[in-house]
Design an enzyme around this catalytic site. Structure first.
Site, PDB file in Angstrom:
ATOM      1  CE  LYS A  61      13.692 -23.938  11.106  1.00 14.56           C
ATOM      2  NZ  LYS A  61      14.435 -22.751  11.460  1.00 14.56           N
ATOM      3  CE  LYS A  70       6.617 -17.508  20.355  1.00 15.77           C
ATOM      4  NZ  LYS A  70       7.603 -17.800  19.313  1.00 15.77           N
ATOM      5  CD  GLU A  78      10.345 -19.982  19.054  1.00 14.70           C
ATOM      6  OE1 GLU A  78      10.813 -19.215  18.208  1.00 14.70           O
ATOM      7  OE2 GLU A  78       9.140 -20.048  19.317  1.00 14.70           O
ATOM      8  CE  LYS A 122       2.657 -20.429  11.985  1.00 19.89           C
ATOM      9  NZ  LYS A 122       3.626 -19.484  12.514  1.00 19.89           N
ATOM     10  CG  HIS A 180       6.786 -24.681  12.467  1.00 15.79           C
ATOM     11  ND1 HIS A 180       6.618 -24.402  11.132  1.00 15.79           N
ATOM     12  CD2 HIS A 180       6.805 -23.477  13.091  1.00 15.79           C
ATOM     13  CE1 HIS A 180       6.545 -23.085  10.959  1.00 15.79           C
ATOM     14  NE2 HIS A 180       6.652 -22.505  12.129  1.00 15.79           N
ATOM     15  CG  ASP A 221       3.145 -19.347  16.524  1.00 19.79           C
ATOM     16  OD1 ASP A 221       3.013 -18.843  15.397  1.00 19.79           O
ATOM     17  OD2 ASP A 221       4.197 -19.244  17.202  1.00 19.79           O
ATOM     18  CG  ASP A 270       5.903 -25.793   8.255  1.00 17.19           C
ATOM     19  OD1 ASP A 270       7.008 -25.437   8.685  1.00 17.19           O
ATOM     20  OD2 ASP A 270       5.029 -26.282   8.992  1.00 17.19           O
ATOM     21  CG  HIS A 271      10.119 -21.177   8.573  1.00 16.11           C
ATOM     22  ND1 HIS A 271       9.070 -20.943   9.404  1.00 16.11           N
ATOM     23  CD2 HIS A 271      11.215 -21.170   9.349  1.00 16.11           C
ATOM     24  CE1 HIS A 271       9.512 -20.796  10.640  1.00 16.11           C
ATOM     25  NE2 HIS A 271      10.823 -20.926  10.637  1.00 16.11           N
ATOM     26  NE  ARG A 304      -2.733  -0.550   3.208  1.00 20.89           N
ATOM     27  CZ  ARG A 304      -3.423  -0.503   4.326  1.00 20.89           C
ATOM     28  NH1 ARG A 304      -4.696  -0.199   4.286  1.00 20.89           N
ATOM     29  NH2 ARG A 304      -2.879  -0.747   5.491  1.00 20.89           N
TER      30      ARG A 304
HETATM   31  C1  BG6 Z   1       7.115 -19.168  13.341  1.00 22.15           C
HETATM   32  C2  BG6 Z   1       6.301 -18.874  14.566  1.00 22.15           C
HETATM   33  O1  BG6 Z   1       6.364 -19.885  12.413  1.00 22.15           O
HETATM   34  O2  BG6 Z   1       8.260 -19.921  13.702  1.00 22.15           O
HETATM   35  C3  BG6 Z   1       7.128 -18.139  15.596  1.00 22.15           C
HETATM   36  O3  BG6 Z   1       5.182 -18.081  14.208  1.00 22.15           O
HETATM   37  C4  BG6 Z   1       8.407 -18.891  15.889  1.00 22.15           C
HETATM   38  O4  BG6 Z   1       6.388 -17.934  16.793  1.00 22.15           O
HETATM   39  C5  BG6 Z   1       9.124 -19.261  14.609  1.00 22.15           C
HETATM   40  O5  BG6 Z   1       9.226 -18.050  16.691  1.00 22.15           O
HETATM   41  C6  BG6 Z   1      10.296 -20.179  14.886  1.00 22.15           C
HETATM   42  O6  BG6 Z   1      11.053 -20.333  13.712  1.00 22.15           O
HETATM   43  P1  BG6 Z   1      12.612 -20.647  13.776  1.00 22.15           P
HETATM   44  O7  BG6 Z   1      12.995 -20.809  12.349  1.00 22.15           O
HETATM   45  O8  BG6 Z   1      13.251 -19.455  14.445  1.00 22.15           O
HETATM   46  O9  BG6 Z   1      12.774 -21.876  14.584  1.00 22.15           O
END
Ligand code: BG6
Length: 489
Positions: A183, A339, A217, A149, A241, A236, A178-179, A51
């Protein structure tokens, strides 16, 4: 040691949310790294869209800053950065009203290159953007659309989002990221299982006692108040994941790396997960929320203080899951994520069964069962714990030692960010590491009853001190079964 880089054909990469956080921290740096690796052919173009009203030059300046801040200084080569920035242009668009899409169409022109639309925007805009793309004929040819997501917050909303995109793009054109699947070590899990004969015969309930999957984390809320407090750790982290890791760990060998061959097997696992219903949830799940404590050597606030009000959102979850099929019946899969935990570590720990009978005297010490620990991050690697004789004289004494492979020590290559691999797979049209619609929906089908039971039974969060391993109930969850959480590699 260098790996061979194969350049891809020229492509047009359009980032909606081009000035947002994801574009800044991940997408632009990842694209720059792929150019540096020599993977682009000419004329590859990157178009930012959002935007904000920016000129091309202003967008290039935004990208320069993003790359300088998020790529290591020794990986930035000025000439290369300038040639990367020269690929960039910018089109202001309003995803709601559709203003700007005509200009976007003109910017793309009659290029026949592969076209990827990356929706780095709130999911509420997925349907609007897909609709405007269709209205302007931009879904014709061989396009790909990439979404992130949260794909919904339950089954019904996930279906609605999938429908909104699915009425414009077909499933082969939709890339749900889904990242975690990008990895390196997650992909290595497939190599370990299916490129070795060693493990597969043991990969079942006859030899494996239980499996633990931990994604811990140290970070807290990280300015994501509005999203996180409505989501919580179950939605989340677990729905996506953690369940993806569980699928790769537990699935049957697919017949090939073909996208549907792999996704069919993952889907079977998701559908075999034993439902956790009403009165089982308090026994099989733990919800926690961090209180003030210490992290990374400093004092940190509790979740509610960070948020500014009380909340019942979980920042920690532990689950005892079970897969109801022949291979895994009776093998618990203990999942935990949170977390502000004691350490940042993601790992899968496979605990084998003890030897059926020990031939050694008590003086030899305990015969500890084998363990395989796959460390996803940080310090990616694999440790296989075995028993050996303690070297030297003094009779037979046994020792539990790791066969240790740290990838950083073994291979001198830069560990690419997950987005680098995934973006190039989008361009190549390879969906193996992306979630299919039915997978996402099957995952929600398992998550929804847990969430519903928490709400119905007022299964409130239990506090844990920041910098610890979560609430004591999480320890009780596994110790009740005579097992313990694996604490470090
Ligand atoms: C994200 C979550 O998908 O993955 C976050 O929304 C999380 O809350 C993150 O911190 C963790 O990813 P990574 O790659 O740092 O392990």
């Amino acid at each position: 040691m260098t790996s061979q880089i194969i350049p891809v054909d020229p492509f047009d990469f359009i980032i909606f949310g081009g000035t947002g956080d994801l574009a800044e921290r991940k997408l632009l740096p990842a694209l720059y790294q792929r150019q540096m690796a020599g993977q682009f052919s000419e004329p590859t173009r990157i178009i930012g869209a959002s935007r904000s009203s920016l000129s091309d030059d202003e967008y290039r300046e935004f990208a320069r800053k993003a790359i300088t801040e998020h790529v290591k200084p020794d990986e930035i080569v000025n000439g290369e950065l300038d040639s990367f920035l020269a690929r960039l242009s910018y089109v202001p668009v309003d995803a709601k009203s559709g203003e700007g899409f005509e200009r976007l169409k003109e910017a793309i022109g009659d290029s026949t290159a592969v076209r990827a639309f990356y929706l780095a925007v709130a999911p509420g805009l997925f349907g609007d953007i897909a609709g405007h793309l269709a209205k302007h004929g931009l879904n014709e040819g061989d396009p790909r659309i990439v979404v992130e997501k949260p794909i919904g917050r339950d089954l019904a909303s996930a279906r609605a989002l999938n429908d909104a995109i699915g009425c414009v793009f077909n499933e082969q054109q939709i890339f749900r990221i889904d990242h975690y699947l990008g990895k390196e070590t997650v992909q290595n899990l497939m190599a370990l299982r299916f490129a070795n004969t060693l493990y597969e015969p043991l990969w079942n309930s006859a030899h494996i006692d239980h499996v633990q999957i931990t994604v811990a984390e140290t970070v807290g809320l990280e300015d994501r108040v509005s999203y996180y407090d409505k989501a919580g750790a179950l939605r989340d982290m677990v729905q996506n994941h953690m369940l993806q890791l569980l699928c790769l760990m537990a699935m049957e060998p697919p017949s090939s790396m073909d996208a549907d061959a792999v996704r069919d097997e993952k889907l079977k696992i998701l559908r075999s997960l034993k439902r956790i219903n009403g009165n089982e949830a308090p026994k099989l799940t733990v919800r926690g929320q961090y209180k003030a404590g210490a992290s990374a050597g400093g004092a940190v606030k509790g979740y509610a203080e960070e948020l500014g009000n009380d909340s019942d959102t979980e920042t920690f979850v532990a689950i005892k899951a079970e897969i109801a099929n022949w291979r895994w019946a009776g093998v618990p899969f203990y999942l935990r994520t949170g977390k502000r935990l004691a350490e940042r570590v993601s790992e899968i720990c496979i605990q084998f069964k003890p030897v059926p009978h020990s031939i050694f005297d008590d003086s030899a010490g305990v015969v500890t069962a084998n363990q395989l620990v796959i460390r996803l991050q940080p310090d990616e690697g694999v440790k296989q714990w075995i028993m050996i004789k303690d070297p030297g004289p003094g009779g037979m004494r046994l020792r539990h030692v790791p066969l240790d492979m740290s990838f950083a020590d073994a291979f001198e290559v830069r560990n690419p960010d997950a987005y680098e691999r995934l973006i190039m797979d989008v361009v190549r049209g390879n969906q193996t590491l992306f979630m299919r619609r039915d997978e996402v929906e099957a995952a929600w089908q398992w998550i929804d009853p847990i969430q519903a039971s928490w709400e119905e039974n007022r299964h409130t969060v239990q506090g844990y001190t920041a910098g610890t391993w979560g609430p004591s109930a999480s320890i009780a969850l596994i110790e009740r079964d005579g097992r313990t959480w694996h604490e470090s590699m």
